[in-house]
Design an enzyme around this catalytic site. Structure first.
Site, PDB file in Angstrom:
ATOM      1  N   LYS A 162     -11.970  -2.512   2.780  1.00  0.00           N
ATOM      2  CA  LYS A 162     -11.598  -3.856   2.666  1.00  0.00           C
ATOM      3  C   LYS A 162     -12.947  -4.608   3.038  1.00  0.00           C
ATOM      4  CE  LYS A 162      -8.384  -5.952   1.463  1.00  0.00           C
ATOM      5  NZ  LYS A 162      -7.850  -6.278   0.194  1.00  0.00           N
ATOM      6  N   THR A 197      -8.041  -8.823   5.075  1.00  0.00           N
ATOM      7  CA  THR A 197      -7.321  -8.440   6.373  1.00  0.00           C
ATOM      8  C   THR A 197      -8.101  -8.720   7.594  1.00  0.00           C
ATOM      9  OG1 THR A 197      -6.219  -6.756   7.442  1.00  0.00           O
ATOM     10  CG2 THR A 197      -8.096  -5.991   5.837  1.00  0.00           C
ATOM     11  N   ASP A 198      -7.312  -8.925   8.673  1.00  0.00           N
ATOM     12  CA  ASP A 198      -8.063  -9.008   9.938  1.00  0.00           C
ATOM     13  C   ASP A 198      -8.641  -7.654  10.198  1.00  0.00           C
ATOM     14  OD1 ASP A 198      -5.570  -7.827  10.479  1.00  0.00           O
ATOM     15  OD2 ASP A 198      -5.002  -9.382  12.204  1.00  0.00           O
ATOM     16  N   GLU A 199      -8.051  -6.569   9.805  1.00  0.00           N
ATOM     17  CA  GLU A 199      -8.518  -5.211  10.231  1.00  0.00           C
ATOM     18  C   GLU A 199     -10.027  -4.978  10.092  1.00  0.00           C
ATOM     19  OE1 GLU A 199      -6.037  -1.850   9.066  1.00  0.00           O
ATOM     20  OE2 GLU A 199      -4.162  -3.194   9.500  1.00  0.00           O
ATOM     21  N   TYR A 246       4.512   5.458  16.765  1.00  0.00           N
ATOM     22  CA  TYR A 246       3.217   5.776  16.990  1.00  0.00           C
ATOM     23  C   TYR A 246       2.882   5.920  18.368  1.00  0.00           C
ATOM     24  CZ  TYR A 246       2.951   5.832  11.668  1.00  0.00           C
ATOM     25  OH  TYR A 246       3.235   5.983  10.558  1.00  0.00           O
ATOM     26  N   ASP A 276      -1.368  -5.961 -12.836  1.00  0.00           N
ATOM     27  CA  ASP A 276      -1.018  -5.239 -11.532  1.00  0.00           C
ATOM     28  C   ASP A 276      -0.905  -3.713 -12.608  1.00  0.00           C
ATOM     29  OD1 ASP A 276       0.572  -5.438  -8.728  1.00  0.00           O
ATOM     30  OD2 ASP A 276       0.654  -3.547  -9.644  1.00  0.00           O
ATOM     31  N   TYR A 308      -9.156   2.203   5.070  1.00  0.00           N
ATOM     32  CA  TYR A 308      -8.277   1.318   4.803  1.00  0.00           C
ATOM     33  C   TYR A 308      -9.487   0.037   4.969  1.00  0.00           C
ATOM     34  CZ  TYR A 308      -5.693  -2.976   4.403  1.00  0.00           C
ATOM     35  OH  TYR A 308      -5.197  -4.250   3.933  1.00  0.00           O
ATOM     36  N   PRO A 364      10.057   6.412  14.028  1.00  0.00           N
ATOM     37  CA  PRO A 364       8.846   7.013  14.574  1.00  0.00           C
ATOM     38  C   PRO A 364       8.077   5.971  15.182  1.00  0.00           C
ATOM     39  CG  PRO A 364       8.937   6.867  12.270  1.00  0.00           C
ATOM     40  CD  PRO A 364      10.105   6.168  12.666  1.00  0.00           C
TER      41      PRO A 364
HETATM   42  P1  NAD Z   1       1.037  -4.014  -1.501  1.00  0.00           P
HETATM   43  O1  NAD Z   1       0.708  -2.373  -1.331  1.00  0.00           O
HETATM   44  O2  NAD Z   1       2.433  -4.340  -1.225  1.00  0.00           O
HETATM   45  O3  NAD Z   1       0.683  -4.316  -2.958  1.00  0.00           O
HETATM   46  C1  NAD Z   1      -0.619  -4.020  -3.714  1.00  0.00           C
HETATM   47  C2  NAD Z   1      -0.339  -4.415  -5.272  1.00  0.00           C
HETATM   48  O4  NAD Z   1      -1.509  -3.775  -5.910  1.00  0.00           O
HETATM   49  C3  NAD Z   1       0.681  -3.485  -5.917  1.00  0.00           C
HETATM   50  O5  NAD Z   1       1.430  -4.100  -6.824  1.00  0.00           O
HETATM   51  C4  NAD Z   1      -0.181  -2.410  -6.489  1.00  0.00           C
HETATM   52  O6  NAD Z   1       0.725  -1.877  -7.709  1.00  0.00           O
HETATM   53  C5  NAD Z   1      -1.301  -3.042  -7.109  1.00  0.00           C
HETATM   54  N1  NAD Z   1      -2.385  -2.164  -7.143  1.00  0.00           N
HETATM   55  C6  NAD Z   1      -3.140  -1.315  -6.558  1.00  0.00           C
HETATM   56  N2  NAD Z   1      -4.111  -0.581  -7.040  1.00  0.00           N
HETATM   57  C7  NAD Z   1      -4.291  -1.318  -8.160  1.00  0.00           C
HETATM   58  C8  NAD Z   1      -5.102  -1.035  -9.198  1.00  0.00           C
HETATM   59  N3  NAD Z   1      -6.161  -0.033  -9.246  1.00  0.00           N
HETATM   60  N4  NAD Z   1      -5.174  -1.943 -10.323  1.00  0.00           N
HETATM   61  C9  NAD Z   1      -4.274  -3.073 -10.182  1.00  0.00           C
HETATM   62  N5  NAD Z   1      -3.300  -3.037  -9.246  1.00  0.00           N
HETATM   63  C10 NAD Z   1      -3.309  -2.233  -8.324  1.00  0.00           C
HETATM   64  O7  NAD Z   1       0.018  -4.654  -0.737  1.00  0.00           O
HETATM   65  P2  NAD Z   1       0.431  -5.857   0.186  1.00  0.00           P
HETATM   66  O8  NAD Z   1       0.604  -5.703   1.633  1.00  0.00           O
HETATM   67  O9  NAD Z   1       1.089  -6.792  -0.596  1.00  0.00           O
HETATM   68  O10 NAD Z   1      -1.384  -6.507   0.111  1.00  0.00           O
HETATM   69  C11 NAD Z   1      -1.831  -7.481  -0.569  1.00  0.00           C
HETATM   70  C12 NAD Z   1      -3.355  -7.827  -0.315  1.00  0.00           C
HETATM   71  O11 NAD Z   1      -3.461  -8.428   1.045  1.00  0.00           O
HETATM   72  C13 NAD Z   1      -4.183  -6.554  -0.183  1.00  0.00           C
HETATM   73  O12 NAD Z   1      -5.477  -6.687  -0.586  1.00  0.00           O
HETATM   74  C14 NAD Z   1      -4.229  -6.478   1.446  1.00  0.00           C
HETATM   75  O13 NAD Z   1      -5.473  -5.759   1.507  1.00  0.00           O
HETATM   76  C15 NAD Z   1      -4.145  -7.801   1.886  1.00  0.00           C
HETATM   77  N6  NAD Z   1      -3.587  -7.951   3.143  1.00  0.00           N
HETATM   78  C16 NAD Z   1      -2.284  -7.272   3.295  1.00  0.00           C
HETATM   79  C17 NAD Z   1      -1.582  -7.551   4.770  1.00  0.00           C
HETATM   80  C18 NAD Z   1      -0.139  -7.035   5.167  1.00  0.00           C
HETATM   81  O14 NAD Z   1       0.043  -7.233   6.106  1.00  0.00           O
HETATM   82  N7  NAD Z   1       0.525  -6.342   4.022  1.00  0.00           N
HETATM   83  C19 NAD Z   1      -2.025  -8.498   5.494  1.00  0.00           C
HETATM   84  C20 NAD Z   1      -3.503  -9.188   5.206  1.00  0.00           C
HETATM   85  C21 NAD Z   1      -4.109  -8.733   4.006  1.00  0.00           C
HETATM   86  O1  DAU Z   2      -3.543  -6.490  10.087  1.00  0.00           O
HETATM   87  C1  DAU Z   2      -3.138  -6.609   8.733  1.00  0.00           C
HETATM   88  C2  DAU Z   2      -2.807  -5.416   8.234  1.00  0.00           C
HETATM   89  O2  DAU Z   2      -1.578  -5.062   8.515  1.00  0.00           O
HETATM   90  C3  DAU Z   2      -3.170  -5.140   6.582  1.00  0.00           C
HETATM   91  O3  DAU Z   2      -4.150  -5.294   6.222  1.00  0.00           O
HETATM   92  C4  DAU Z   2      -2.378  -3.819   6.058  1.00  0.00           C
HETATM   93  O4  DAU Z   2      -2.326  -3.685   4.620  1.00  0.00           O
HETATM   94  C5  DAU Z   2      -1.058  -3.758   6.602  1.00  0.00           C
HETATM   95  O5  DAU Z   2      -0.311  -2.493   5.974  1.00  0.00           O
HETATM   96  C6  DAU Z   2      -0.834  -3.887   8.230  1.00  0.00           C
HETATM   97  O6  DAU Z   2      -1.459  -2.790   8.534  1.00  0.00           O
HETATM   98  P1  DAU Z   2      -0.779  -2.069  10.098  1.00  0.00           P
HETATM   99  O7  DAU Z   2      -1.405  -0.601  10.075  1.00  0.00           O
HETATM  100  O8  DAU Z   2      -1.025  -3.126  11.191  1.00  0.00           O
HETATM  101  O9  DAU Z   2       0.831  -2.030   9.467  1.00  0.00           O
HETATM  102  P2  DAU Z   2       2.016  -0.876   9.650  1.00  0.00           P
HETATM  103  O10 DAU Z   2       3.105  -1.615   9.408  1.00  0.00           O
HETATM  104  O11 DAU Z   2       1.601   0.185   8.932  1.00  0.00           O
HETATM  105  O12 DAU Z   2       2.036  -0.845  11.321  1.00  0.00           O
HETATM  106  C7  DAU Z   2       1.989  -1.935  12.235  1.00  0.00           C
HETATM  107  C8  DAU Z   2       2.349  -1.042  13.729  1.00  0.00           C
HETATM  108  O13 DAU Z   2       3.199  -0.380  13.567  1.00  0.00           O
HETATM  109  C9  DAU Z   2       0.933  -0.158  13.579  1.00  0.00           C
HETATM  110  O14 DAU Z   2       0.511  -0.629  15.119  1.00  0.00           O
HETATM  111  C10 DAU Z   2       1.118   1.242  13.393  1.00  0.00           C
HETATM  112  C11 DAU Z   2       2.684   1.123  13.833  1.00  0.00           C
HETATM  113  N1  DAU Z   2       3.885   1.876  13.295  1.00  0.00           N
HETATM  114  C12 DAU Z   2       3.626   1.934  11.939  1.00  0.00           C
HETATM  115  C13 DAU Z   2       4.458   2.704  11.022  1.00  0.00           C
HETATM  116  C14 DAU Z   2       4.663   2.792   9.830  1.00  0.00           C
HETATM  117  C15 DAU Z   2       4.672   2.808  13.990  1.00  0.00           C
HETATM  118  O15 DAU Z   2       4.435   2.899  15.244  1.00  0.00           O
HETATM  119  N2  DAU Z   2       5.489   3.482  13.491  1.00  0.00           N
HETATM  120  C16 DAU Z   2       5.523   3.661  11.792  1.00  0.00           C
HETATM  121  O16 DAU Z   2       6.254   4.464  11.480  1.00  0.00           O
END
Ligand code: NAD
Ligand code: DAU
Length: 350
Positions: A160, A130-132, A213, A33, A156, A211
C-alpha cells in the site's frame, strides 16, 4: 459525472458504491471488481438495478482490459479501493499483494493518464489507502499525522505504501490530479469474516474458539465503515489536489478490551449467560511482525473539509452485531463459498 469505483464488491467498496449511487442519482457509477474471494456482489443487491449503476468484472492487473475500459467509460473520476487487504494473507502470499496493490494501481494510473491525455479539468484519481503505511506506535504515546514518515512493516502495508508513492509520483511528474486518504481500521456490515470483528462474531455464534494473537495488547483505532464512505465523498468533492488526508475516529481499543466488550454484547443478544462467550477466548501465536499500535489524527480533514464521524464506537458495535445476527444467511453463504456463484447466476448471458 461518471465515476469508476474499483473494488466496489468488497467491504468498504460496497458501502462507497451504495453511498454514491443513492446520494447522487445524476452521477453514473461503474463498479470494477475482479470478484476475488473478498468480492461479493450480494453486498450490493439493494442497488444493483438502479439506472445509474453498472458492474464490470475485470482485473486491475490486466493492463489491456483496464485501458479498454477507460477508453469506453470516459470517466471523470476514479475512486480506487481494489486491493488485497488482509495482513495475514500478505504474510503467506506477498507476491499477490504486489501484483494487485502495486502493479494494479500503476495500471489504473497509466489508463487514467492516457484517457485524460492532459485534459485534467474536472478529473480526479482518488486513491484509498491505510494508516498501516505509517508503521507502528508505542503504547499510549504518539499519533499518525499526514507528516509521519512512511515505515510499513507487513507485505500488505509495504504494497500500500508503494502504491501511495506511485500516486504521488504521477501527480508530481505528470500533473495527474490525485488525492490520497489513509484510514484506520473499519468495522461494520458486509466485512469478510477473516477480519477480527466479523470473524469473532461468527465464531461466537458457532461457539468456536476466538484466536487472540499474542497477549491481545495490540491497539487499533476503529471507524464505522459508513463514516469512511462519507469521508470519501467529502474528500472526492472538496480536496485540494496533491494532498493527503488521514481518516479516523479517535477511537483506540486494545484488542482484548474490544473482544471482551464484543463477547458481552453477544451474550446479551444471544440470551447467553454473561461471561459465556469470553470463555471461547484462546491466546494463540502472535502475527509475525505484528504492529503494536495504530492511532490516527484526522484533524486536517475535520478542520479543512469539515468532516466528522457520526457514530460512537459502542453504538456502532451494537449495530454491527445486530446486522450479522439479522443476516445469518449472508454469513453462511460467505463461509460456505456459495456467494461465489452469485455473479454467474445474475449476469449469465448479459
Ligand atoms: P476487501 O478485501 O473487502 O475488498 C477488496 C475488493 O477488491 C474485493 O471486492 C476484491 O474482489 C477486489 N479486488 C481484489 N483484487 C482485485 C484485482 N486484482 N482487480 C480488481 N478487483 C480486485 O477490502 P476492504 O477492507 O474493503 O478495503 C478496501 C480498500 O480500503 C483497500 O484498498 C484497503 O487497503 C483500504 N483500507 C481498508 C481498511 C479496512 O479496515 N478494511 C482500512 C483502511 C484502508
Ligand atoms: O489499519 C487499517 C487496516 O486495518 C487496513 O488497512 C487493513 O486492510 C485491515 O485488514 C485492518 O488491518 P488489521 O491487521 O489491523 O485488521 P485485522 O482485523 O486483521 O486485525 C485487527 C487486530 O486483531 C490486529 O491487531 C490483529 C488482531 N487479530 C486479528 C485476527 C484476524 C487477532 O488477534 N486475531 C485474529 O484472528
Amino acid at each position: 459525472m461518471h465515476i469508476l469505483i474499483t473494488g466496489g464488491a468488497g467491504f468498504i467498496g460496497s458501502h462507497v458504491v451504495r453511498h454514491f449511487v443513492n446520494r447522487y442519482p445524476d452521477y453514473r457509477i461503474t463498479n470494477l471488481d475482479a470478484l476475488t474471494y473478498a468480492g461479493n456482489l450480494e453486498n450490493l443487491r439493494d442497488i444493483a438495478s438502479k439506472p445509474n449503476y453498472r458492474f464490470v468484472k475485470a482485473d486491475i492487473t490486466d493492463a489491456g482490459a483496464i485501458h479498454e475500459l477507460f477508453e469506453e467509460g470516459r470517466f471523470d473520476g476514479v475512486i480506487h479501493l481494489a486491493a488485497e487487504s488482509h495482513v495475514d494473507r500478505s504474510i503467506s502470499n506477498p507476491t499477490e499483494f504486489v501484483m494487485t496493490n502495486v502493479v494494479g494501481t500503476v495500471n489504473l494510473l497509466n489508463a487514467a493518464r492516457a484517457a485524460w491525455n492532459g485534459a485534467y479539468e474536472g478529473k480526479l484519481f482518488y486513491h484509498i489507502s491505510t494508516d498501516e503505511v505509517y508503521g507502528t506506535l508505542e503504547q499510549g504515546t504518539g499519533i499518525f499525522t499526514e507528516e509521519t514518515p512512511y515505515d510499513p512493516h507487513s507485505p500488505y502495508s509495504a504494497s500500500k505504501a508503494s502504491s501511495d508513492h506511485f500516486v504521488r509520483a504521477y501527480y508530481d511528474t505528470y500533473g495527474l490530479p490525485a488525492v490520497i486518504s489513509n484510514c484506520s481500521n473499519n468495522y461494520g456490515s458486509y466485512q469478510f469474516p477473516e477480519k477480527l470483528i466479523p470473524l469473532f462474531i461468527n465464531n461466537i455464534r458457532n461457539r468456536k474458539p476466538l484466536p487472540v494473537y499474542g497477549k491481545g495488547e495490540n491497539v487499533r483505532d476503529w471507524l464505522w465503515v459508513v463514516d469512511h464512505a462519507s469521508a470519501i465523498d467529502v474528500i472526492y468533492h472538496n480536496a485540494k489536489h496533491g494532498e493527503t488526508y488521514n481518516i479516523g475516529g479517535h477511537n483506540e481499543w486494545k484488542n482484548i478490551d474490544l473482544i471482551r466488550l464484543l463477547c458481552s454484547i453477544m451474550d446479551r443478544k444471544l440470551g447467553r449467560k454473561e461471561g459465556e462467550s469470553a470463555e471461547l477466548i484462546t491466546y494463540v501465536t502472535d502475527r509475525a511482525g505484528h504492529d503494536l499500535r495504530y492511532a490516527i489524527d484526522s484533524g486536517k480533514l475535520q478542520r479543512e473539509l469539515g468532516w466528522t464521524p457520526s457514530l460512537q464506537f459502542e453504538e456502532g458495535l451494537e449495530k454491527t452485531v445486530d446486522w450479522y445476527l439479522e443476516n445469518p444467511e449472508w454469513l453462511e453463504r460467505v463461509t460456505s463459498g456459495t456467494y461465489q456463484h452469485y455473479y454467474e447466476e445474475q449476469y449469465r448471458g448479459r
